[in-house]
Design an enzyme around this catalytic site. Structure first.
Site, PDB file in Angstrom:
ATOM      1  N   SER A 154      57.313  29.586   5.559  1.00 46.77           N
ATOM      2  CA  SER A 154      57.505  28.424   6.424  1.00 46.77           C
ATOM      3  C   SER A 154      56.362  28.311   7.417  1.00 46.77           C
ATOM      4  CB  SER A 154      58.825  28.528   7.169  1.00 46.77           C
ATOM      5  OG  SER A 154      58.652  29.368   8.298  1.00 46.77           O
ATOM      6  N   LYS A 155      56.306  27.176   8.095  1.00 47.22           N
ATOM      7  CA  LYS A 155      55.153  26.951   8.976  1.00 47.22           C
ATOM      8  C   LYS A 155      55.119  27.933  10.140  1.00 47.22           C
ATOM      9  CE  LYS A 155      56.768  23.225  11.987  1.00 47.22           C
ATOM     10  NZ  LYS A 155      56.495  21.878  12.445  1.00 47.22           N
ATOM     11  N   ARG A 156      56.271  28.513  10.456  1.00 42.11           N
ATOM     12  CA  ARG A 156      56.297  29.467  11.571  1.00 42.11           C
ATOM     13  C   ARG A 156      55.844  30.870  11.135  1.00 42.11           C
ATOM     14  NH1 ARG A 156      56.660  26.908  16.168  1.00 42.11           N
ATOM     15  NH2 ARG A 156      57.650  24.938  15.709  1.00 42.11           N
TER      16      ARG A 156
END
Ligand code: GLU
Length: 512
Positions: A266-268
């Protein structure tokens, strides 16, 4: 396959920056198109205005260009099948929704969001947590199937809000062949009557996507696995719109997984684990939050692309370094894996290192010179070349050359404590004094000559490198480890080498 020209599309929604999974999807589309002398289309799917993020479309185009996979047709490039932004194609979709209603494959639904919510919560209480608008429940809802025709007509004429839903049959098997996954079968009993057209006059993703793929002559849909659950609905739409004959082939690509544990990258994850998840840096317009990018971190686009190609595909041979043309030649959808592909950051660094080593030396040397200059060091062309040659093996990024070579630009201020303790003693001091004498007599300060003299000295002293080398390195660089001492001295030149030795003799402890 018929002789029809291959046309593929990458169809992102401009809801934020392009994640590397998205770039991988674009890349596979690009490779497939090039391999088959086809066209690679970029279509911006911006029907959901509420999720539109300013700058996202520009980011997508820039990211594809940086990677060297710019589209053949798209909003910037133009083409025969435009416009390529769905918001600019708004007028096209309604007729197909109407066509479906007329044919009995879709219906108007007037249920308000409160009514839908009520049904959901009632179903939940009755033990059905995932209530769906489907062939069973639609009979109890407010739609053109349950209302009298006159009522439906009146509501529409009165401007009552409505949506158009697909009318799926009961208990029918939807079956399609996916190039990556093989046969996929889903029963319509497990599907819901998805909204095709919304109250705001815009199609939903499902309708717009199918209409556009059809109108743009798309032959293969290559997209992420997250769209696999939508595919049966899309198959039904092709059938209901009468486009089954020309329906594109499907290939759903494996997910990109986190390097640690399970689940989708995920982007995190990136900034949490210390690597970028995006090709280019992105600053969120709403709150100025910055996400790092491969480009800004000094990755070479060719290395990034090569790494991405291997996330979900492999050629079935040992070869790992592939130019873009080699990827095009070797790529096939049949060799794409079903299983999720785990991202490995060390591997990405490795790819970059390999590509860095392929760069022409003068180009790297010039970069080093400029970077050194910006930090106040004046490097000659020759010295920059020598440094690049010496340090390239240790560099992952061009900027590492300066970082790794800092000790060549400035004499040491301190001396590695452990090496001093273990290797610096009165004997070592004596060797350095002796060597200083010998080196002072040399006119040409070349690595091979220095090495020869050094070896002669070891022989004369009947001693080994281990007794002399570490002390010499410590005196010259302040460090316990590093590249070839002779190359270091040649780069430093005679006056600097002698000055450093003098300084070390003065500063290092008199007795070890
Ligand atoms: N707009 C969809 C996305 O954002 C496209 C999915 C597809 O390729 O059909 O990924």
């Amino acid at each position: 396959m018929s002789a029809q020209a291959v046309r593929v599309r990458f169809a992102p929604s401009p809801t934020g920056p392009l994640h590397m999974g998205g770039v991988r999807t674009a890349l596979y589309n690009y490779l497939f198109a090039r391999k088959h002398q086809g066209s690679f289309v970029l279509r911006i799917e911006d029907t959901d205005q509420t999720r539109y993020v300013p700058g996202a479309e520009e980011y997508i185009q820039e990211a594809l260009s940086w990677c060297g996979i710019a589209p053949d047709e798209g909003p910037q490039k133009g083409g025969d099948y435009g416009p390529y932004r769905q918001s600019e194609r708004k007028h096209l979709y309604r007729q197909y929704a109407d066509q479906l209603v007329e044919a009995g494959y879709a219906y108007y639904a007037f249920d308000t969001s409160e009514e839908l919510e009520e049904m959901r919560s009632m179903a939940k209480k009755a033990g059905t947590p995932n209530w769906q608008y489907n062939h069973v429940t639609r009979g109890r809802m407010k739609n053109s199937l349950t209302l009298a025709a006159s009522d439906t007509e009146k509501r529409i004429n009165d401007g009552d809000p409505y949506v158009i839903r697909i009318k799926l049959p009961r208990n029918e098997e939807v079956k399609f062949y996916d190039i990556v996954r093989g046969w996929v079968r889903v029963n319509t009993n497990n599907m819901d009557d998805k909204v095709l057209f919304k109250g705001d006059g815009m199609p939903t993703y499902h309708l717009a996507n199918i209409v556009d793929d059809h109108l743009m002559g798309i032959t293969h849909v290559i997209r992420g696995e997250e769209w696999l659950p939508s595919a049966p609905l899309h198959i039904m739409l092709y059938r209901y719109l009468g486009w089954e004959e020309s329906r594109p082939s499907m290939a759903h690509l494996p997910l990109l997984l986190k390097p640690d544990g399970n689940g989708k990258l995920s982007k995190r994850d990136g900034d949490r684990l210390g690597f970028p998840v995006f090709p280019l840096e992105w600053k969120t317009p709403a709150n100025d939050e910055v996400f790092s990018g491969y480009r800004e971190q000094g990755y070479l686009p060719e290395a990034f692309l090569n790494m991405l190609a291997f996330l979900g595909w492999n050629p079935g041979t040992e070869q790992e370094i592939f130019s873009k043309q080699e990827l095009i030649d070797a790529f096939s959808l049949e060799k794409v894996n079903k299983a999720g592909a785990r991202y490995d950051h060390d591997k990405t660094r490795w790819f970059n290192q390999q590509y860095l080593r392929q760069q022409p030396l003068p180009v790297l040397a010039d970069q080093l010179r400029q970077e050194a200059q910006s930090q106040g060091y004046d490097l000659t062309e020759q010295k920059a070349q020598q440094m690049t040659e010496l340090l390239l093996d240790r560099a992952v990024f061009p900027s590492d050359l300066l970082k790794e070579g800092q000790f060549l630009l400035e004499p040491p201020e301190t001396y590695d404590e452990k090496t001093t303790r273990k290797k610096w003693n009165s004997q070592a001091r004596q060797h350095i004094e002796n060597l200083r004498e010998r080196f002072a007599q040399l006119d040409a300060f070349e690595a091979s000559l220095l090495e020869e003299r050094f070896k002669t000295y070891l022989q004369e002293q009947e001693t080994g490198f281990g007794k002399v080398g570490p002390g010499l390195r410590l005196a010259l660089t302040g460090k316990g480890m590093g590249p070839s001492l002779f190359a270091i001295m040649a780069i430093l030149g005679k006056p600097e080498t002698l000055a450093r030795l003098d300084k070390a003799l003065e500063k290092l402890p008199a007795h070890g």
